[in-house]
Design an enzyme around this catalytic site. Structure first.
Site, mmCIF file in Angstrom:
data_model
loop_
_atom_site.group_PDB
_atom_site.id
_atom_site.type_symbol
_atom_site.label_atom_id
_atom_site.label_comp_id
_atom_site.label_asym_id
_atom_site.label_seq_id
_atom_site.Cartn_x
_atom_site.Cartn_y
_atom_site.Cartn_z
ATOM 1 N N GLU A 170 2.390 -41.353 -33.287
ATOM 2 C CA GLU A 170 1.722 -40.059 -33.359
ATOM 3 C C GLU A 170 0.087 -40.461 -32.727
ATOM 4 O O GLU A 170 -0.136 -39.907 -33.997
ATOM 5 C CB GLU A 170 1.924 -39.219 -33.621
ATOM 6 N N ASN A 189 3.564 -41.202 -39.675
ATOM 7 C CA ASN A 189 3.540 -40.716 -38.649
ATOM 8 C C ASN A 189 1.961 -39.990 -39.288
ATOM 9 O O ASN A 189 1.977 -39.512 -39.289
ATOM 10 C CB ASN A 189 4.548 -39.331 -38.169
ATOM 11 N N ASP A 223 11.806 -39.529 -40.926
ATOM 12 C CA ASP A 223 11.348 -40.560 -41.438
ATOM 13 C C ASP A 223 12.088 -41.559 -41.782
ATOM 14 O O ASP A 223 12.212 -41.458 -42.941
ATOM 15 C CB ASP A 223 9.577 -40.381 -41.769
ATOM 16 N N ASP A 231 1.024 -33.646 -40.782
ATOM 17 C CA ASP A 231 2.077 -32.874 -41.682
ATOM 18 C C ASP A 231 3.422 -33.536 -41.374
ATOM 19 O O ASP A 231 4.349 -33.306 -42.100
ATOM 20 C CB ASP A 231 2.612 -31.932 -40.178
ATOM 21 N N HIS A 232 2.755 -34.768 -41.761
ATOM 22 C CA HIS A 232 4.031 -35.990 -42.159
ATOM 23 C C HIS A 232 3.284 -36.267 -43.643
ATOM 24 O O HIS A 232 2.178 -36.538 -43.700
ATOM 25 C CB HIS A 232 4.187 -37.299 -40.857
ATOM 26 N N ASP A 238 9.309 -42.309 -36.924
ATOM 27 C CA ASP A 238 9.707 -41.053 -36.784
ATOM 28 C C ASP A 238 10.593 -40.709 -35.625
ATOM 29 O O ASP A 238 10.500 -41.196 -34.695
ATOM 30 C CB ASP A 238 8.409 -40.820 -36.797
ATOM 31 N N ASN A 287 12.985 -38.036 -35.605
ATOM 32 C CA ASN A 287 12.694 -36.998 -34.479
ATOM 33 C C ASN A 287 14.124 -36.496 -35.259
ATOM 34 O O ASN A 287 14.709 -35.866 -34.438
ATOM 35 C CB ASN A 287 12.555 -36.639 -33.320
#
Length: 257
Positions: free
Chosen positions: A34, A7, A218, A247-248, A147, A149
């Site tokens: 993303e 991501n 993920d 941030d991943h 991802d 989530n």
């Protein structure tokens, strides 16, 4: 064969990070999420110069998914998750690469929960489960990477008690993921690291990276036809510490193919 999911949290703003990681890690296939860019702003030229063919499904400002393949062009087999013609969010793309069907997904976040966004997340997962079951019936090598989530278990979050009411960890979404896995899919990371705390995401807030206050969001799920070829899996967590990082962190598997 090395297959990864990442991501990128904005492909154009973080293109140097992506290109640096591609040069260092040399993955054969990469699923990106993303993108946060419309399709006409996808950096195909820069990626091709780095040695990767690509297909992508962009969306202005939000969402967006892509599949990269080193030295070849992925053969697109599906664009968008079937089951709802009114859903225009760019969250799923699928391609054949090297004899493997690769599904790249970016599942809805779902917050705040309860609410319309959480309802959409649950309905989206129902569609994913149906599509995954149809693909699985062909008994071919398939990987669903991206991802999700969803935090699968308490082992996958730094402080489970703080996440009980969050859409990433509510019982409904954890059950949805488990129902997907129960179709016969193999969670690569958890299969090879059954008791290890493995994180793939660290928030930008509250020094989460410095405190290692992470989550595992993920995942790479493997069909039975390819699960036996899994030899290694890991997270390139150091990438999260790079300048202007997502941030991943990238998550990868190695297959003996």
């Amino acid at each position: 064969m090395k297959i990864a999911t990442f991501n990128v949290n904005g492909i154009n703003g973080r293109l140097p990070v992506l290109l640096g990681w591609l040069a260092e890690a040399q993955p054969d296939v990469v699923c990106l999420q993303e993108l946060k860019a419309p399709s006409d702003r996808f950096p195909a030229k820069a990626l091709r110069e780095a040695g990767y063919g690509a297909i992508w499904h962009g969306q202005k400002s939000w969402n967006g998914v892509a599949i990269l393949a080193r030295g070849v062009d992925p053969i697109e087999t599906q664009r968008g998750l079937p089951g709802d013609e009114k859903d225009t969010q760019s969250r799923y793309i699928e391609a054949a690469v090297g004899g493997i069907l690769i599904g790249c997904l970016y599942a809805p976040n779902g917050n705040p929960a309860p609410g319309p966004k959480f309802d959409y997340k649950l309905l989206w997962f129902e569609r994913l489960k149906k599509h995954a079951a149809e693909r699985l019936a062909h008994e071919i090598p398939i990987i669903l990477a991206g991802d999700y989530n969803i935090i699968p278990s308490e082992l996958d979050v730094y402080k489970p008690e703080r996440w009980q009411d969050d859409a990433l960890f509510r019982p409904e979404v954890r059950q949805a993921l488990q129902q997907l896995i129960d179709q016969g899919w193999i969670d690569a990371i958890r299969t090879l690291r059954p008791d290890e705390r493995v994180y793939t995401f660290w928030d930008y807030l509250r020094n989460a990276w410095g405190r290692n206050a992470g989550l595992r969001l993920d995942h790479l799920l493997l069909s039975p036809a390819i699960a036996g070829q899994l030899t290694a899996a890991g997270v390139d967590r150091e990438v999260r510490g790079w300048e202007k990082a997502s941030d991943h962190a990238p998550v990868w598997i190695d297959l003996a193919v």
